[in-house]
Design an enzyme around this catalytic site. Structure first.
Site, PDB file in Angstrom:
ATOM      1  N   CYS A 148     -64.785  20.336  76.982  1.00 42.10           N
ATOM      2  CA  CYS A 148     -64.111  21.635  76.918  1.00 42.10           C
ATOM      3  C   CYS A 148     -65.090  22.760  77.226  1.00 42.10           C
ATOM      4  O   CYS A 148     -65.817  23.219  76.347  1.00 42.10           O
ATOM      5  CB  CYS A 148     -63.499  21.825  75.536  1.00 42.10           C
ATOM      6  SG  CYS A 148     -62.747  23.439  75.354  1.00 42.10           S
ATOM      7  N   CYS A 151     -64.526  25.946  75.178  1.00 40.34           N
ATOM      8  CA  CYS A 151     -64.985  25.894  73.780  1.00 40.34           C
ATOM      9  C   CYS A 151     -66.516  25.981  73.713  1.00 40.34           C
ATOM     10  O   CYS A 151     -67.065  26.622  72.836  1.00 40.34           O
ATOM     11  CB  CYS A 151     -64.592  24.575  73.114  1.00 40.34           C
ATOM     12  SG  CYS A 151     -62.949  24.041  73.461  1.00 40.34           S
ATOM     13  N   ASP A 152     -67.204  25.301  74.613  1.00 39.27           N
ATOM     14  CA  ASP A 152     -68.643  25.080  74.437  1.00 39.27           C
ATOM     15  C   ASP A 152     -69.538  25.751  75.469  1.00 39.27           C
ATOM     16  O   ASP A 152     -70.761  25.742  75.316  1.00 39.27           O
ATOM     17  CB  ASP A 152     -68.919  23.565  74.446  1.00 39.27           C
ATOM     18  CG  ASP A 152     -68.139  22.865  73.343  1.00 39.27           C
ATOM     19  OD1 ASP A 152     -67.969  23.473  72.266  1.00 39.27           O
ATOM     20  OD2 ASP A 152     -67.685  21.730  73.551  1.00 39.27           O
TER      21      ASP A 152
END
Ligand code: NDP
Length: 323
Positions: A148, A151-152
């Protein structure tokens, strides 16, 4: 039995009767909830571990009608959740871990032990990211390996990263990462990409994305965190290393249908088979929507559309059977 034992037994035997149970919470689940609630079914929704589903890990959604200036995936899911709550939907952030679709009243169990009885069940469990299965990938998850980018990606700002895949997700995530990271290596296993033309053009026009064609990843390197990857050109056989600190995988998804496998007819890759043009599964009273049953379109808008269909089918089923 001591007091604690009594409490545990009482909790495990909690049983609830609802008209419509919705399992899953992406665009399909929320849309089913909006329709079922407005039809007076007072739906109960179990969101699973990631309320909002895959769109929670997406950046800008530009192709969902009604948002002329785009909307991020999480914002869109907040909107849908709010709309479901505005009517009479109860939403719980928990997994359904077991079902019994013997019927006519279907049963489902949450991970905390609640037993839910419902004549109509709408499945909207979506799909999950696939992994490559190469050495180092699992060991270094949450230590530089991610599925992701949204997200990261932040953790790798001004660093060099690699992303595997050639579909719209990989193209979108590579473009996203390029805004944060110093350099992005996009690893494509063939000599062409599957992504839509506009997404490919964006990738190719981004100066700090380097596309490696005909390239497969053999290993993720590093002790405590990602220190590099070993790649191989599958045309020339040349093996080399890239000094990346982040490694993203964007190679598609697997439908989240394992819990239904003993009851529902699934295809060879696990997608729920529905009656063409309908949300009906092989079990009366169980309806499927969204990516759990769609391996062709897989769009937020098509998921929402099938969520609507499932709720309408559920309402009709309940009415026709006097349940
Ligand atoms: P896709 O299934 O479309 O693409 C997966 C990609 O991963 C393919 O290019 C495939 O390569 C590659 N791949 C698979 N296995 C491996 C492997 N072992 N090693 C290397 N590469 C591999 O998945 P996506 O997640 O990209 O997209 C899913 C759906 O969602 C699509 O319909 C897409 O259009 C849609 N989507 C739309 C977006 C938007 O419109 N904003 C954003 C994101 C997704 P190969 O091509 O060689 O098979």
């Amino acid at each position: 039995m001591n007091a604690v034992g009594c409490l545990t037994v009482t909790f495990a035997l909690t049983m609830e009767q609802v008209k419509c149970l919705i399992i899953g919470s992406g665009p399909a689940g929320y849309t089913a909830a909006i329709y079922a609630a407005r039809a007076g079914l007072k739906p109960l929704m179990y969101t699973g571990m990631q309320p909002g589903g895959q769109l929670m890990t997406t950046t800008e959604v530009e192709n969902y009608p009604g948002y002329p200036h785009g909307r991020t995936g999480p914002e869109m899911m907040d909107d849908l959740r709010e709309q479901a709550l505005r009517f009479d939907t109860e939403i719980r952030q928990e997994m359904i871990v077991k079902v019994d679709f013997t019927g006519p009243i279907h049963k489902a169990w949450s991970e905390s032990g609640t037993e839910i009885h419902a004549p109509a069940v709408v499945i909207a469990t979506g799909a999950s990211a696939k992994w490559l299965g190469i050495p180092g990938e699992e060991r270094l998850q949450n230590a530089g390996v991610s599925a992701c980018a949204v997200c990261d990606g932040f953790f790798f700002r001004k660093q060099e990263v690699a992303i595997v895949g050639a579909g719209d997700t990989a193209a979108e995530e590579a473009t996203y990462l390029a805004k944060i990271c110093s350099k992005v290596h996009l690893l494509v296993r063939r000599d062409e990409m599957r992504a839509s033309k506009i997404m490919q053009e964006r990738v190719l026009a981004t100066p700090n994305i380097e596309v490696h064609w005909n390239t497969e990843t053999e290993e993720v390197l590093g002790a405590e965190g990602v220190e590099g990857i070993r790649i191989r050109n599958n045309k020339t056989g040349v093996v080399s290393e890239l000094p990346v600190t982040g490694f993203f995988v964007a190679i598609g998804h697997k439908p989240n249908t394992d819990v239904f496998a003993d009851w529902l007819t699934l295809d060879e890759t696990g997608y729920i088979i529905t009656t063409p043009g309908r949300s009906l599964t092989n079990i009366p009273g169980v309806f499927a929507s969204g990516d759990a049953q769609d391996k062709i379109y897989r769009q937020a808008v098509t998921a929402a559309g099938t969520g609507c269909m499932a709720a309408l089918d559920a309402e009709r089923y309940i009415t026709e059977h006097g349940l």
